[in-house]
Design a protein around this motif. Structure first.
Motif, PDB file in Angstrom:
ATOM      1  N   PHE A   8       0.806  -1.219   0.000  1.00 20.18           N
ATOM      2  CA  PHE A   8       0.000   0.000   0.000  1.00 20.18           C
ATOM      3  C   PHE A   8       0.843   1.275   0.000  1.00 20.18           C
ATOM      4  O   PHE A   8       0.297   2.379   0.091  1.00 20.18           O
ATOM      5  CB  PHE A   8      -0.898   0.019   1.245  1.00 20.18           C
ATOM      6  N   ALA A   9       2.155   1.162  -0.082  1.00 16.60           N
ATOM      7  CA  ALA A   9       3.053   2.274   0.204  1.00 16.60           C
ATOM      8  C   ALA A   9       2.694   3.593  -0.477  1.00 16.60           C
ATOM      9  O   ALA A   9       2.554   4.622   0.204  1.00 16.60           O
ATOM     10  CB  ALA A   9       4.492   1.878  -0.113  1.00 16.60           C
ATOM     11  N   PRO A  10       2.530   3.668  -1.808  1.00 18.74           N
ATOM     12  CA  PRO A  10       2.245   4.979  -2.399  1.00 18.74           C
ATOM     13  C   PRO A  10       0.963   5.613  -1.866  1.00 18.74           C
ATOM     14  O   PRO A  10       0.921   6.824  -1.613  1.00 18.74           O
ATOM     15  CB  PRO A  10       2.123   4.665  -3.900  1.00 18.74           C
ATOM     16  N   LEU A  11      -0.066   4.799  -1.656  1.00 21.03           N
ATOM     17  CA  LEU A  11      -1.327   5.330  -1.137  1.00 21.03           C
ATOM     18  C   LEU A  11      -1.180   5.783   0.311  1.00 21.03           C
ATOM     19  O   LEU A  11      -1.711   6.839   0.700  1.00 21.03           O
ATOM     20  CB  LEU A  11      -2.427   4.286  -1.251  1.00 21.03           C
ATOM     21  N   LEU A  12      -0.465   5.012   1.125  1.00 23.44           N
ATOM     22  CA  LEU A  12      -0.307   5.392   2.517  1.00 23.44           C
ATOM     23  C   LEU A  12       0.498   6.683   2.641  1.00 23.44           C
ATOM     24  O   LEU A  12       0.244   7.492   3.537  1.00 23.44           O
ATOM     25  CB  LEU A  12       0.354   4.261   3.297  1.00 23.44           C
ATOM     26  N   GLY A  13       1.454   6.879   1.764  1.00 18.70           N
ATOM     27  CA  GLY A  13       2.163   8.155   1.736  1.00 18.70           C
ATOM     28  C   GLY A  13       1.226   9.300   1.419  1.00 18.70           C
ATOM     29  O   GLY A  13       1.309  10.387   2.008  1.00 18.70           O
ATOM     30  N   ASP A  14       0.312   9.070   0.489  1.00 15.28           N
ATOM     31  CA  ASP A  14      -0.662  10.090   0.129  1.00 15.28           C
ATOM     32  C   ASP A  14      -1.615  10.378   1.295  1.00 15.28           C
ATOM     33  O   ASP A  14      -1.901  11.541   1.601  1.00 15.28           O
ATOM     34  CB  ASP A  14      -1.455   9.648  -1.102  1.00 15.28           C
TER      35      ASP A  14
END
Length: 377
Positions: free
Chosen positions: A346-352
Motif C-alpha cells: 500500500f506504500a504509495p497510497l499510505l504516503g498520500d
C-alpha cells in the motif's frame, strides 16, 4: 522568517512514500534515516514483497485497488518496473478461498476459484487439499528499488535526505519541534512524521507526546521474522506467490527476485518469529527450530522446491491490534505505522493519506486514527 520543513523519521517504504507525496505538493521536507534507505535492519529491504488484492475485509481490497493506481503512477514517473506480475494463490482450511473470491468479485478484480485437482494440474510444484483462489493481477514488489525511486523523486522535488542520522528525541519549542540526533545534531521542523517501523516502540516515549496520548496508543508487537530461499527443481517453471493458512501453520511464499538470485522461492511462516521489544533487539540470527519447521513444511507441501535452503534472511514485523495500520497525529507529530506484516503493497497510497493528514487536506482514515478522540478530530 521561513517556515521550517516537515521532518520525516525513517526512510523505508512508508517514510519514502510520505516524503515523495509531500515534496510533490511543494512542501519542504527533510528525510532523516538512521542508516541508508531500505537498509536491512528494517522492514523495507530486499527485492521481494507480495502485492495482492485478497483480504477477507473488503476495506483492504478497496484500498489495494487505489494503491495499485499509485504504483502505476510511480512506475510511470521513474520509468522502471517495480512490480513483477506473478499471480497469486490462496488456499488452506483457514484461508477460505470462496469468501475471498466474493470480495474480489465485489471490486471486479479478475479471479478464478479452482478445485484442488484443477490447481494441481496447473501448479504441480504445490500441493492442495481443498479449493484454491487464483488472481492474476498479483505480483512481487521490489521493495528496495521502490524506496530508492520514491526517495529520488522526493529529492528531485526539493526534499533533503540525511543518512546515518539517528533520531533520539523530539522536543517542542513554541509552534515548532526540534528533532535531536544521537550525535547531538538538531533539525527544526514545523511538523514531524514518525515512520520508524520496528524502531517505533523504543522511540515513542521520546517524541514529546502527552501522557494521555501515550496511554491511549495501541500496543505494538515487534517480531523478528525469518525467510528461507529454496531452489526450484525446474528452473523454467513459473511460480506464483501464495498464502496457505492451515490449522497448524500459516505460510507464504513468493519468487525471491534478486534476494534469491532469481533461482528460488522465498518462503516464510507468517508471524512465526520471536517477539522482541523493538528493532534495537534485531540480531538477524536464524532460529534453527523455526528453520527446521519451515523446511519440513516445504518437503511435504511444496514438491517443486528442493527442501534445502540456500539463502536465509530476517526482517521485522511491527504488529498493531487486529493487524490494522496506524496513521494518526497528536498536535505536530504524526505517527505512521502501516505495518502488521502487510503494509508494503500500500506504500504509495499510505504516503498520500499521511500527506493529506499532515497538511490538513482531510482528517485521515478514521479506522487508522486511534488517537483522534483525544484530539477531538
Amino acid at each position: 522568517m521561513s517556515t521550517p520543513p516537515i521532518a520525516i523519521i525513517g526512510a523505508g517504504l512508508a517514510g519514502a512514500a510520505t516524503a515523495w507525496q509531500l515534496a510533490r505538493r511543494g512542501r519542504d521536507v527533510v528525510l532523516l534515516e538512521r542508516g541508508t534507505p531500505a537498509n536491512d535492519f528494517g522492514s523495507s529491504h530486499g527485492s521481494a514483497r507480495i502485492l495482492r488484492y485478497t483480504y477477507p475485509d473488503p476495506f483492504y481490497t478497496g484500498l489495494m485497488v487505489r494503491a495499485r493506481r499509485g504504483w502505476d503512477d510511480l512506475e510511470d514517473l521513474v520509468g522502471e518496473r517495480l512490480i513483477t506480475p506473478t499471480g497469486s494463490l490462496d488456499y488452506g482450511a483457514n484461508r477460505d478461498p470462496a469468501a475471498l473470491a466474493d470480495v474480489l468479485a465485489g471490486f471486479d478484480v479478475p479471479h478464478e476459484l479452482l478445485s484442488a485437482g484443477e490447481a494441481t494440474a496447473r501448479w504441480s510444484g504445490l500441493t492442495f487439499d481443498g479449493p484454491v483462489l487464483w488472481h492474476a493481477d498479483a505480483g512481487v514488489i521490489d521493495a528496495e528499488s521502490a524506496v530508492k525511486a520514491m526517495v529520488g523523486l522526493a529529492v528531485a522535488a526539493g526534499a533533503e535526505l540525511r543518512q546515518d542520522w539517528t533520531a533520539a528525541r523530539v522536543l517542542r519549542q513554541g509552534d515548532d519541534h526540534l528533532v535531536e540526533s544521537e550525535a547531538g545534531d538538531i533539525v527544526r521542523a514545523s511538523h514531524v512524521v514518525v515512520a520508524a517501523g520496528g524502531w517505533l516502540p523504543a522511540l515513542l516515549g521520546t517524541l514529546g507526546l502527552p501522557r494521555e496520548t501515550l496511554d491511549a496508543f495501541p500496543a505494538l508487537e515487534v517480531r523478528q521474522e525469518q525467510a528461507l530461499h529454496f531452489p526450484y527443481r525446474d528452473p523454467e517453471a513459473a511460480w506464483p506467490t501464495f498464502i496457505n493458512k492451515r490449522a497448524d501453520i500459516q505460510v507464504y511464499g513468493l519468487p525471491g527476485g534478486r534476494d534469491a538470485d532469481f533461482r528460488g522461492q522465498k518462503v516464510a511462516e507468517y508471524n512465526g518469529g520471536r517477539v522482541i521489544g523493538s528493532a534495537l533487539e534485531h540480531d538477524r540470527i536464524i532460529d534453527p527450530v523455526r528453520r527446521d519447521r519451515l523446511v519440513a513444511y516445504v518437503e511435504k507441501a511444496l514438491p517443486g522446491l528442493v527442501p534445502e535452503p540456500y539463502a536465509e534472511t530476517t526482517c521485522l514485523f511491527t504488529n498493531a491490534p487486529a493487524d490494522e495500520f496506524i496513521i494518526d497525529r497528536a498536535g505536530g507529530v504524526t505517527i505512521l505505522s502501516p505495518c502488521s506484516g502487510h503494509g508494503a503493497k500500500f506504500a504509495p497510497l499510505l504516503g498520500d493519506l499521511t500527506a493529506r493528514l499532515v497538511t490538513g487536506e482531510d482528517a485521515g482514515v478514521a479506522r487508522f486514527r486511534p488517537l483522534a478522540a483525544l484530539a477531538g478530530a
